[in-house]
Scaffold this active site. Structure first.
Site, mmCIF file in Angstrom:
data_model
loop_
_atom_site.group_PDB
_atom_site.id
_atom_site.type_symbol
_atom_site.label_atom_id
_atom_site.label_comp_id
_atom_site.label_asym_id
_atom_site.label_seq_id
_atom_site.Cartn_x
_atom_site.Cartn_y
_atom_site.Cartn_z
ATOM 1 N N TYR A 125 0.929 -1.274 -0.035
ATOM 2 C CA TYR A 125 -0.022 -0.117 0.045
ATOM 3 C C TYR A 125 0.736 1.247 0.046
ATOM 4 O O TYR A 125 1.874 1.127 0.607
ATOM 5 C CB TYR A 125 -0.896 -0.058 1.223
ATOM 6 N N HIS A 159 -6.748 -8.492 -2.996
ATOM 7 C CA HIS A 159 -8.069 -8.074 -2.511
ATOM 8 C C HIS A 159 -8.152 -6.424 -2.695
ATOM 9 O O HIS A 159 -7.072 -5.798 -2.750
ATOM 10 C CB HIS A 159 -8.631 -8.311 -1.193
ATOM 11 N N HIS A 164 -10.547 -3.422 -1.370
ATOM 12 C CA HIS A 164 -11.318 -2.613 -0.319
ATOM 13 C C HIS A 164 -12.372 -1.713 -0.879
ATOM 14 O O HIS A 164 -12.020 -0.980 -1.877
ATOM 15 C CB HIS A 164 -10.666 -1.864 0.720
ATOM 16 N N TYR A 211 0.039 -10.265 0.126
ATOM 17 C CA TYR A 211 1.184 -9.705 1.113
ATOM 18 C C TYR A 211 1.154 -10.593 2.201
ATOM 19 O O TYR A 211 0.008 -11.024 2.766
ATOM 20 C CB TYR A 211 1.052 -8.264 1.332
ATOM 21 N N ARG A 270 -2.362 -12.335 3.071
ATOM 22 C CA ARG A 270 -3.821 -11.914 2.575
ATOM 23 C C ARG A 270 -4.098 -12.251 1.310
ATOM 24 O O ARG A 270 -2.983 -12.062 0.331
ATOM 25 C CB ARG A 270 -3.828 -10.473 3.108
#
Length: 241
Positions: free
Chosen positions: A107, A159, A161, A146, A156
């Site tokens: 991110y 994905h 959000h 990640y 994870r």
């Protein structure tokens, strides 16, 4: 003036328990007392709405809206679908926001210290407003998986959000989109807290070759249902939308 009707209550049996020891951060965040159900007031059923003038021309295009010297690295994808109510009616003029990691799984956030590099041409955020048919559309790159410090070797799944605003700010709902065929989905401790297999399937975007642009962009379909038995699972309103 007719008073708006209250919304249908969600089926709580589909939701994960607030206290799930295998998902470690839920332990400290889970409530210690029973949840309280409040009657919906007019301010929760109606409220401010967003107009198209609030959006920039590239807000829905994550490939272009942060680009500095070229396109971001990664698999180019389209994510599209409809926002619907519990009776399969379209929900128009609704703000839909997304945020995600880049193709390496990182991110653009100062607290993200994963060793994957920051992509200088990718911001990872976008927004759009549904049209009269409840339809929305984003263009982006597929996010990478990640690691996270839940257990020794937890990852994870890829994905995105999603945030959906209803008729007022207090109706904001947040969820996550996963991608069909990802082997990390059933291994994720967060996903494992969901007791209903149909709810997990509703969080999984399906490959949509009909919307794919040949030699350019792969498409995934992700419809969002706000209430009822087929409701999409929202992580911030487990007690009911």
């Amino acid at each position: 003036m007719k008073t708006p009707a209250e919304y249908y209550q969600r089926d709580r049996d589909r939701h994960p328990p607030a206290y799930a020891p295998s998902y470690k951060t839920s332990v400290a965040r889970s409530p210690r007392y029973a949840l309280i159900s409040l009657q919906q007031s007019t301010s929760e059923i109606t409220g401010p709405v967003f107009g198209h003038n609030d959006l920039g021309a590239l807000d829905h295009d994550l490939i272009k809206n942060y680009a500095q010297t070229g396109d971001p690295v990664g698999e180019r994808i389209i994510v599209h679908g409809r926002v619907m109510d519990e009776n399969a009616r379209p929900v128009p003029n609704t703000l839909v926001e997304v945020w995600q990691a880049n193709a390496g799984g990182r991110y653009r956030h100062k607290k993200d210290t994963y060793l994957a590099p920051i992509d200088p041409n990718f911001g990872g955020c976008g927004r759009t407003i549904t049209d009269e048919n409840g339809y929305y559309f984003f263009r982006t790159v597929k996010p990478g998986a990640y690691p996270w410090r839940n257990m020794v070797n937890n990852w994870r799944p890829a994905h995105i959000h999603f945030s959906v605003f209803g008729a007022s700010f207090c109706q904001r709902l947040i969820t996550q989109l996963y991608f069909e065929g990802d082997p990390l989905i059933p291994l994720c401790p967060i996903v494992q807290t969901i007791p209903d297999a149909d709810a997990i399937d509703a969080l999984t975007a399906k490959l949509d070759l009909n919307a794919t642009i040949p030699l350019d962009t792969i498409a995934y379909r992700f419809d969002i249902v706000l209430r009822g038995r087929r409701s999409t699972l929202f992580e911030n309103r487990l007690e009911g939308n």
